[in-house]
Motif scaffolding. Structure first.
Motif, PDB file in Angstrom:
ATOM      1  N   LEU A 127       0.823  -1.201   0.000  1.00 23.02           N
ATOM      2  CA  LEU A 127       0.000   0.000   0.000  1.00 23.02           C
ATOM      3  C   LEU A 127       0.862   1.259   0.000  1.00 23.02           C
ATOM      4  CD1 LEU A 127      -2.872  -0.902   2.499  1.00 23.02           C
ATOM      5  CD2 LEU A 127      -3.092  -0.501   0.063  1.00 23.02           C
ATOM      6  N   ASN A 128       2.170   1.061   0.096  1.00 25.36           N
ATOM      7  CA  ASN A 128       3.105   2.168   0.159  1.00 25.36           C
ATOM      8  C   ASN A 128       4.427   1.675  -0.423  1.00 25.36           C
ATOM      9  OD1 ASN A 128       5.245   3.942   1.430  1.00 25.36           O
ATOM     10  ND2 ASN A 128       3.399   4.982   2.156  1.00 25.36           N
ATOM     11  N   ALA A 129       5.167   2.580  -1.030  1.00 24.46           N
ATOM     12  CA  ALA A 129       6.440   2.186  -1.640  1.00 24.46           C
ATOM     13  C   ALA A 129       7.406   1.602  -0.621  1.00 24.46           C
ATOM     14  CB  ALA A 129       7.071   3.396  -2.327  1.00 24.46           C
ATOM     15  N   ASP A 130       7.244   1.988   0.657  1.00 29.24           N
ATOM     16  CA  ASP A 130       8.148   1.508   1.707  1.00 29.24           C
ATOM     17  C   ASP A 130       7.680   0.219   2.369  1.00 29.24           C
ATOM     18  OD1 ASP A 130       9.746   3.744   1.287  1.00 29.24           O
ATOM     19  OD2 ASP A 130       8.610   4.955   2.719  1.00 29.24           O
ATOM     20  N   ASP A 131       6.519  -0.283   1.971  1.00 27.47           N
ATOM     21  CA  ASP A 131       6.005  -1.504   2.596  1.00 27.47           C
ATOM     22  C   ASP A 131       6.931  -2.682   2.320  1.00 27.47           C
ATOM     23  OD1 ASP A 131       3.887  -0.127   3.568  1.00 27.47           O
ATOM     24  OD2 ASP A 131       2.404  -0.972   2.198  1.00 27.47           O
ATOM     25  N   THR A 132       6.997  -3.588   3.312  1.00 23.86           N
ATOM     26  CA  THR A 132       7.792  -4.811   3.172  1.00 23.86           C
ATOM     27  C   THR A 132       6.943  -5.893   2.519  1.00 23.86           C
ATOM     28  OG1 THR A 132       8.993  -4.260   5.184  1.00 23.86           O
ATOM     29  CG2 THR A 132       9.164  -6.522   4.401  1.00 23.86           C
ATOM     30  N   LYS A 189      -7.237  -4.077  -3.446  1.00 21.22           N
ATOM     31  CA  LYS A 189      -6.705  -4.310  -4.792  1.00 21.22           C
ATOM     32  C   LYS A 189      -6.572  -2.990  -5.545  1.00 21.22           C
ATOM     33  CE  LYS A 189      -6.350  -7.649  -7.222  1.00 21.22           C
ATOM     34  NZ  LYS A 189      -5.199  -8.435  -7.751  1.00 21.22           N
ATOM     35  N   GLY A 190      -7.606  -2.159  -5.462  1.00 14.79           N
ATOM     36  CA  GLY A 190      -7.564  -0.883  -6.161  1.00 14.79           C
ATOM     37  C   GLY A 190      -6.454   0.013  -5.653  1.00 14.79           C
ATOM     38  N   CYS A 191      -6.325   0.094  -4.332  1.00 15.98           N
ATOM     39  CA  CYS A 191      -5.299   0.965  -3.742  1.00 15.98           C
ATOM     40  C   CYS A 191      -3.885   0.445  -4.014  1.00 15.98           C
ATOM     41  CB  CYS A 191      -5.527   1.097  -2.239  1.00 15.98           C
ATOM     42  SG  CYS A 191      -6.996   2.057  -1.808  1.00 15.98           S
ATOM     43  N   SER A 192      -3.736  -0.868  -4.143  1.00 16.07           N
ATOM     44  CA  SER A 192      -2.397  -1.450  -4.293  1.00 16.07           C
ATOM     45  C   SER A 192      -1.712  -1.009  -5.579  1.00 16.07           C
ATOM     46  CB  SER A 192      -2.478  -2.984  -4.254  1.00 16.07           C
ATOM     47  OG  SER A 192      -3.135  -3.485  -5.410  1.00 16.07           O
ATOM     48  N   TYR A 193      -2.481  -0.639  -6.597  1.00 11.38           N
ATOM     49  CA  TYR A 193      -1.880  -0.209  -7.857  1.00 11.38           C
ATOM     50  C   TYR A 193      -1.274   1.188  -7.765  1.00 11.38           C
ATOM     51  CZ  TYR A 193      -3.810  -4.263 -10.259  1.00 11.38           C
ATOM     52  OH  TYR A 193      -4.078  -5.541 -10.669  1.00 11.38           O
ATOM     53  N   TYR A 194      -1.524   1.861  -6.635  1.00  9.33           N
ATOM     54  CA  TYR A 194      -0.996   3.217  -6.461  1.00  9.33           C
ATOM     55  C   TYR A 194       0.069   3.253  -5.369  1.00  9.33           C
ATOM     56  CZ  TYR A 194      -4.949   4.731  -9.289  1.00  9.33           C
ATOM     57  OH  TYR A 194      -5.847   4.910 -10.320  1.00  9.33           O
ATOM     58  N   SER A 195       0.695   2.108  -5.091  1.00  9.73           N
ATOM     59  CA  SER A 195       1.637   2.026  -3.977  1.00  9.73           C
ATOM     60  C   SER A 195       3.056   2.440  -4.350  1.00  9.73           C
ATOM     61  CB  SER A 195       1.666   0.591  -3.426  1.00  9.73           C
ATOM     62  OG  SER A 195       2.100  -0.320  -4.424  1.00  9.73           O
ATOM     63  N   GLY A 196       3.383   2.459  -5.623  1.00 10.61           N
ATOM     64  CA  GLY A 196       4.748   2.763  -6.032  1.00 10.61           C
ATOM     65  C   GLY A 196       5.027   4.256  -6.123  1.00 10.61           C
ATOM     66  N   ASN A 197       6.319   4.602  -6.228  1.00 12.78           N
ATOM     67  CA  ASN A 197       6.688   6.006  -6.407  1.00 12.78           C
ATOM     68  C   ASN A 197       6.308   6.499  -7.796  1.00 12.78           C
ATOM     69  OD1 ASN A 197       7.834   6.352  -3.833  1.00 12.78           O
ATOM     70  ND2 ASN A 197       9.732   5.338  -4.498  1.00 12.78           N
ATOM     71  N   ILE A 246      -5.001   2.426 -14.728  1.00 13.31           N
ATOM     72  CA  ILE A 246      -6.271   1.951 -15.307  1.00 13.31           C
ATOM     73  C   ILE A 246      -6.814   0.771 -14.507  1.00 13.31           C
ATOM     74  CG2 ILE A 246      -7.298   0.830 -17.322  1.00 13.31           C
ATOM     75  CD1 ILE A 246      -5.386   2.512 -19.056  1.00 13.31           C
ATOM     76  N   LYS A 247      -5.917  -0.176 -14.164  1.00  9.90           N
ATOM     77  CA  LYS A 247      -6.347  -1.335 -13.373  1.00  9.90           C
ATOM     78  C   LYS A 247      -6.861  -0.893 -11.999  1.00  9.90           C
ATOM     79  CE  LYS A 247      -3.237  -4.738 -15.489  1.00  9.90           C
ATOM     80  NZ  LYS A 247      -2.064  -5.628 -15.271  1.00  9.90           N
ATOM     81  N   GLY A 248      -6.152   0.025 -11.380  1.00 10.99           N
ATOM     82  CA  GLY A 248      -6.556   0.509 -10.069  1.00 10.99           C
ATOM     83  C   GLY A 248      -7.915   1.176 -10.104  1.00 10.99           C
ATOM     84  N   TYR A 260      -8.368   5.310   1.877  1.00 12.16           N
ATOM     85  CA  TYR A 260      -8.453   6.058   0.615  1.00 12.16           C
ATOM     86  C   TYR A 260      -7.592   7.321   0.666  1.00 12.16           C
ATOM     87  CZ  TYR A 260     -10.350   8.794  -3.236  1.00 12.16           C
ATOM     88  OH  TYR A 260     -10.480   9.552  -4.369  1.00 12.16           O
ATOM     89  N   PHE A 261      -7.771   8.129   1.698  1.00 11.66           N
ATOM     90  CA  PHE A 261      -7.037   9.394   1.753  1.00 11.66           C
ATOM     91  C   PHE A 261      -5.564   9.196   2.098  1.00 11.66           C
ATOM     92  CE2 PHE A 261     -11.349  11.229   2.239  1.00 11.66           C
ATOM     93  CZ  PHE A 261     -11.278  12.168   1.220  1.00 11.66           C
ATOM     94  N   SER A 262      -5.237   8.129   2.824  1.00 10.86           N
ATOM     95  CA  SER A 262      -3.819   7.885   3.113  1.00 10.86           C
ATOM     96  C   SER A 262      -3.064   7.468   1.860  1.00 10.86           C
ATOM     97  CB  SER A 262      -3.675   6.803   4.190  1.00 10.86           C
ATOM     98  OG  SER A 262      -4.055   5.526   3.709  1.00 10.86           O
ATOM     99  N   VAL A 263      -3.761   6.812   0.930  1.00 11.64           N
ATOM    100  CA  VAL A 263      -3.132   6.387  -0.328  1.00 11.64           C
ATOM    101  C   VAL A 263      -3.130   7.516  -1.350  1.00 11.64           C
ATOM    102  CG1 VAL A 263      -3.334   4.823  -2.316  1.00 11.64           C
ATOM    103  CG2 VAL A 263      -3.623   3.936   0.014  1.00 11.64           C
ATOM    104  N   PHE A 264      -4.268   8.222  -1.494  1.00 14.13           N
ATOM    105  CA  PHE A 264      -4.417   9.200  -2.572  1.00 14.13           C
ATOM    106  C   PHE A 264      -4.198  10.647  -2.136  1.00 14.13           C
ATOM    107  CE2 PHE A 264      -7.063   5.537  -3.803  1.00 14.13           C
ATOM    108  CZ  PHE A 264      -6.438   5.211  -4.998  1.00 14.13           C
TER     109      PHE A 264
END
Length: 645
Positions: free
Chosen positions: A101-106, A161-169, A177-179, A211-215
């Motif tokens: 969910l975040n670029a720093d996630d393990t 699943k939707g949020c996971s596509y926005y986890s990268g830098n 589109i998938k997200g 939602y707001f923590s991701v976007f």
């Protein structure tokens, strides 16, 4: 060739489903089972909030030719619960593998955790949740909560699943589109979920945070919310069903034919009096939750869930806070609902516990250097704990208690009789199914005293019992005029502040009493009038004071005759239960009180042999009950005196 994951998916469905079939209720059960089946069978409108999605799916299952309508609805609960567990398996494998969910996630180290290990952990989580007490119970009999659990799990999965596509830098166009597709689908399913149960609101705080923590908290995020509102409203619009089916001649609870009735019905206004009623009630429900929460899974899975929280925190702080908010808001909101059958309102908390349990297993395996694969297979057997210890409680396979009691009520009543009762959970709901769908004893007029306090119920009575309604039309009209005032300004009646309020309160009470008296006075010549025992125990709203009460079976008949009345003695058959649950103890008390009422009546007219039979039947229900033993001793004394004479 079938993939290994497909095999695990099939196991996630069929292992619980087979157990659910073994423990499935064979007929109607307590509370709303009969009414929900009647509504689905006739495509009618069920009690608030209407449950249109559940009703339509239920209709499809009632058309299947493998059993009665109610049995097929019970099957529906088992199928939907098992499908929900399939989604839960996919949710767990998704979270335990490459999920971020975040670029720093393990992410999971593939060297430490192979796919097989992740599948085993996920299957173990599925089975522990499947055999937790409340989840299992909702799968065994018709209720809206099996579909509710399905939607809760599906909503969590789609949002993650939707949020996971926005986890990268850097987010590619393809990932974007998938997200967006997953988020649009999430919004639509969320809308559908609300058409099944309003407690979908329990998802709100956790989902808003995620939602707001991701976007981020920005214009783009709010613009996306407006876009997501479109599929949400499309799903939510399924509530139009209530208006479309408002004129259903079989059952149209709330009669939502106009906007006022529709709004009152789909918002569940009649149940709002039990929401946020007091801190005392919230404290009582919270104590109940904390006491019973470990028993849902029987301690060990709950203990394993604790390190699971640490494992989630280590891997993804957003996921940690998301699950914590889901759990916490569910509990905080649910404990403010002052009802007896509160367990199903904690389902989201139990589902989240299943997630924590899976991560707890991963935490344990991460501390083990060797034999991870073999141990992960052994962990699947963890489900034996809740399976074994919850089996006797969850098993409904021999539950004919409601069916038997409904039949005993029917057997106790003469042809073309009237029965006045408040026992919705025990037979009135069931009677809707048997009378309206199965055509059993359609000659009996059943009146629910508590539903008389709802204006829509007058339309129901007039539709189903026009002759009965017309006999008391003047009283119905007078009462309905006051009831409509009450529904528009309830606070004036519940908390009167001036003399006008108090006069109006007295007026509605008087018209309600006049209406009840008319039921007896205007029908007694042509129809036997009965009540159930709790009506006679009520100290207020005592009506029909000029009539003698004569026990008949499990009912009490009103009679003008002041002397001994020889009534038909119906056959009463049932199974004695020693379960301490409220609904079972109520039924046993109903049988016990009925037999003692009959015994006392016979004794008053020196019918000692008949009285002894009734006392012995009462003692079959409660062998050591003091009142019955004392009555038996008194009877023996009277028989001795009679023999001496």
């Amino acid at each position: 060739m079938i993939s290994k994951k497909t095999i695990y998916i099939l196991l996630s469905f069929f292992i619980p489903f087979v157990v659910y079939l073994i423990t499935l209720a064979p007929d109607v059960t307590f509370i709303d089972s009969g009414e929900l089946t009647a509504a689905a069978s006739a495509l009618g409108v069920a009690h608030p909030t209407g449950y249109p999605m559940f009703t339509v799916i239920g209709k499809i299952f009632t058309l299947l030719p493998f059993g009665s309508q109610v049995y097929m609805m019970n099957i529906m609960s088992a199928v939907i619960s098992s499908l929900g567990l399939v989604i839960f398996f996919n949710l767990m494998t998704f979270m335990l593998s490459g999920f971020k969910l975040n670029a720093d996630d393990t992410v999971t180290d593939k060297k430490k955790f192979s796919d097989d290990v992740i599948y085993n952990i996920s299957l173990s989580s599925v089975l522990v949740l499947a055999f937790s007490r409340t989840f299992w119970e909702t799968a065994n009999a018709v209720e809206v909560y099996s579909l509710h659990s399905f939607f809760l799990i599906l909503n969590i999965f789609l949002l993650l699943k939707g949020c996971s596509y926005y986890s990268g830098n850097k987010i590619s166009k393809e990932d974007s589109i998938k997200g967006e597709r997953y988020l649009l689908l999430f919004a639509f399913v969320l809308g559908l979920s609300f058409t099944n149960h309003l407690s979908t609101i329990f998802l709100s705080v956790g989902c808003i945070y995620l939602y707001f923590s991701v976007f981020g908290f920005n214009k783009i995020s709010f613009r996306r919310i407006l876009i997501l509102g479109i599929p949400f409203l499309i799903g939510y619009s399924f509530y139009i069903y209530l208006i479309v089916r408002a004129e259903n001649p079989v059952i149209s609870w709330g009669y939502p034919h106009n906007f006022e009735n529709f709004w009152r019905h789909f918002t569940g206004k009649q149940f709002s009096i039990w929401m946020f009623s007091s801190f005392e009630n919230a404290g009582k429900q919270f104590t109940y939750f904390t006491k019973n929460f470990p028993l849902e899974f029987f301690y060990i899975p709950v203990l394993i869930a604790i390190p699971g929280l640490f494992e989630i925190f280590k891997r993804s702080k957003r996921l940690f806070y998301f699950t914590l908010l889901l759990f916490g808001f569910c509990v905080v909101y649910a404990i403010n609902y002052d009802i007896y059958d509160i367990d199903s309102y904690f389902l989201l908390a139990f589902i989240v516990t299943g997630i924590w349990f899976g991560f707890g297993l991963m935490f344990i395996l991460s501390k083990i250097e060797k034999s991870k694969m073999q141990i992960s297979y052994a962990l699947i057997l963890m489900c034996i704990i809740p399976l074994n210890l919850n089996y006797s409680t969850a098993d409904e396979s021999k539950n004919y208690f409601v069916k038997d009691y409904t039949n005993n009520i029917f057997n106790s009543a003469d042809q073309n009789s009237i029965i006045f009762s408040t026992q919705w959970d025990f037979w009135i709901s069931s009677s809707l199914y048997y009378q309206l769908i199965k055509n059993v004893r359609p000659d009996i007029i059943v009146i629910d005293k508590e539903l008389l306090r709802k204006s829509w119920y007058m339309h129901y009575l007039e539709t189903h019992y026009p002759d009965f309604y017309n006999r008391s039309r003047a009283e119905f009209d007078a009462y309905l005029a006051e009831l409509l005032k009450f529904e528009k300004n309830t606070d004036r009646y519940t908390q009167p502040k001036n003399e006008t309020d108090r006069q109006d309160l007295q007026k509605i009470q008087n018209t309600f009493m006049n209406l009840q008296n008319s039921f007896v006075d205007k029908n007694i010549e042509d129809h036997s009038f009965y009540t159930t025992y709790e009506i006679e125990q009520a100290t207020s709203e005592k009506f029909g004071k000029d009539y003698k009460r004569v026990p008949q079976g499990v009912l009490i008949r009103y009679s003008k005759d002041k002397e001994f009345v020889k009534l038909r003695e119906p056959e009463i058959t049932f199974t004695v239960s020693e379960r301490p649950d409220y609904h079972y103890t109520f039924l046993m008390n109903a049988y016990f009180s009925s037999f003692l009422n009959n015994a006392n009546y016979f004794m008053n007219y020196a019918k000692y042999d008949e009285a002894e039979i009734m006392i012995n039947r009462a003692l079959e229900v409660k062998p050591q009950q003091k009142d019955a033993l004392q009555l038996l001793a008194k009877l023996n004394q009277l028989k001795t005196l009679q023999n001496q004479e």
